[in-house]
Design an enzyme around this catalytic site. Structure first.
Site, PDB file in Angstrom:
ATOM      1  CG  PHE A 109       1.385   8.616   1.450  1.00  0.00           C
ATOM      2  CD1 PHE A 109       0.566   8.383   2.450  1.00  0.00           C
ATOM      3  CD2 PHE A 109       0.628   8.906   0.541  1.00  0.00           C
ATOM      4  CE1 PHE A 109      -0.813   8.326   2.544  1.00  0.00           C
ATOM      5  CE2 PHE A 109      -0.644   8.836   0.215  1.00  0.00           C
ATOM      6  CZ  PHE A 109      -1.340   8.581   1.352  1.00  0.00           C
ATOM      7  CG  LEU A 117      -2.076  -1.106   1.305  1.00  0.00           C
ATOM      8  CD1 LEU A 117      -2.997  -0.925   2.476  1.00  0.00           C
ATOM      9  CD2 LEU A 117      -3.006  -0.929   0.148  1.00  0.00           C
ATOM     10  CG  HIS A 118       5.065   1.585   1.541  1.00  0.00           C
ATOM     11  ND1 HIS A 118       6.284   1.818   2.382  1.00  0.00           N
ATOM     12  CD2 HIS A 118       5.056   0.572   0.662  1.00  0.00           C
ATOM     13  CE1 HIS A 118       7.266   0.835   1.714  1.00  0.00           C
ATOM     14  NE2 HIS A 118       6.636   0.234   0.964  1.00  0.00           N
ATOM     15  CG  ASP A 119       5.260   0.194  -3.095  1.00  0.00           C
ATOM     16  OD1 ASP A 119       6.030   0.913  -2.546  1.00  0.00           O
ATOM     17  OD2 ASP A 119       5.228  -0.674  -3.316  1.00  0.00           O
ATOM     18  CD  GLU A 140       2.337  -0.735   4.126  1.00  0.00           C
ATOM     19  OE1 GLU A 140       3.584  -0.395   3.961  1.00  0.00           O
ATOM     20  OE2 GLU A 140       1.664  -0.725   2.829  1.00  0.00           O
TER      21      GLU A 140
END
Length: 333
Positions: A298, A241-243, A270
């Protein structure tokens, strides 16, 4: 000053990993400075070789008996376990990627902040992962880096999460399949699928063979921008997800929601940033790394995750600390 000169210590460690000093010492047990100098082909003075090895000793990576010309160097216990490339416990893949890719890219942090653009191999309009996956060597380096940094968290999840009501797990963006392998190893009743782009399957299948878990771990290929997710009782995403930007995060979570039965579990592993945003420094730095790598990705807090989960329709959210700065954000359908 310690943080400002941090790149000195960083580069000393990263270069030692690149030279495979720790792997060589693990094999030979002890070596003198002159033996290491000869083995690596250093042309610098003996004094600088002593300084280099003694710096690694002062950091705790090496043990030393004697001094200067009479010194014998060996690995510390932790170094021997985690930084010997020939051991399955090796986590140096991420350090290799730091050295080969990110060390130079982070030198352009100011440009990234000023422009909002990635500072890596990606040219304008290209996708980081398409670029990485088109180069087999860089892809393998990236996969091994991700496996190294995530192993501890995946092992913790496999032992701490309640799997009693589940039979199947789908790991989206599963890379080398380590999460699926850890779950299958610790939860004998679970059947797992590691799902990623086709180029990744050979690396995952190699890992599955190594763990001898072909009966309960399989690979499947797809593109999460184009394809729906296969059905499973638990859907996981490790550092996926953070990508991406918020819109893409929501799209991926919605696809996970649709793949789950009522009561099914979605798990995002994460470096969840703490609510006060002043304790998990690694999570904050990883989020800045997403600027360097993707421009728009983020890292996030549990409150962020809960807002997205509720928006999609998940009925409850919780957090499970795993290893180091890593946690599992858990949403129940």
């Amino acid at each position: 000053m310690q943080i400002g000169r941090g790149f000195w210590a960083s580069k000393i460690l990263l270069s030692a990993v690149k030279f495979q000093i720790f792997s060589t010492l693990s094999e030979r047990k002890t070596m003198s400075a002159s033996e290491i100098k000869s083995h690596l082909g250093f042309k610098c003075t003996d004094r600088h070789v002593f300084d280099y090895l003694d710096a690694l000793t002062s950091f705790g990576f090496l043990n030393r008996e004697g001094m200067l010309e009479t010194a014998k160097y060996s690995n510390s216990i932790d170094t021997d376990f985690f930084l010997d490339k020939n051991k399955p416990s090796y986590i140096g893949g991420l350090l290799e990627m730091f050295n080969n890719r990110l060390y130079g890219f982070w030198g352009n942090l100011e440009e990234g902040l000023l422009t909002g653009l990635p500072q890596n191999e990606v040219t304008q309009g290209e996708n980081l992962f398409e670029k990485l996956y088109a180069d087999p060597d860089r892809l393998k380096e990236f996969i091994h880096a991700m496996s190294g940094i995530q192993m501890g968290a995946f092992m913790a999840l496999a032992q701490k999460l309640d799997f009693s009501k589940a039979k199947t797990l789908l790991d989206i963006g599963g890379s080398a399949g380590i999460l699926s392998l850890m779950v299958a190893k610790h939860q004998p009743h679970m059947a797992c699928v590691t799902w990623d782009l086709p180029a990744v399957a050979p690396v995952a299948n190699e890992a599955i063979q190594k763990f001898q878990l072909q009966d309960r771990v399989n690979t499947a290929s797809g593109d999460f921008f184009k394809d729906e997710f296969p059905k499973a009782d638990i859907v996981t995403m490790g550092n996926i997800l953070h990508d991406w930007d918020e819109e893409t995060k929501l799209m991926l979570m919605k696809k996970a929601y649709d793949a789950l039965p009522e009561g099914g579990t979605f798990v995002a592993i994460e470096n969840i940033i703490d609510e006060d945003r002043n304790k998990n420094a690694f999570g904050l730095m990883m989020s800045i790394n997403m600027l360097i790598e993707t421009g728009s990705g983020f890292d996030y807090t549990l409150s962020d995750f809960e807002k997205w989960a509720r928006q999609i329709g998940f009925k409850s959210v919780s957090i499970m600390p795993l290893a180091g700065p890593t946690s599992a954000a858990i949403a129940i359908k």
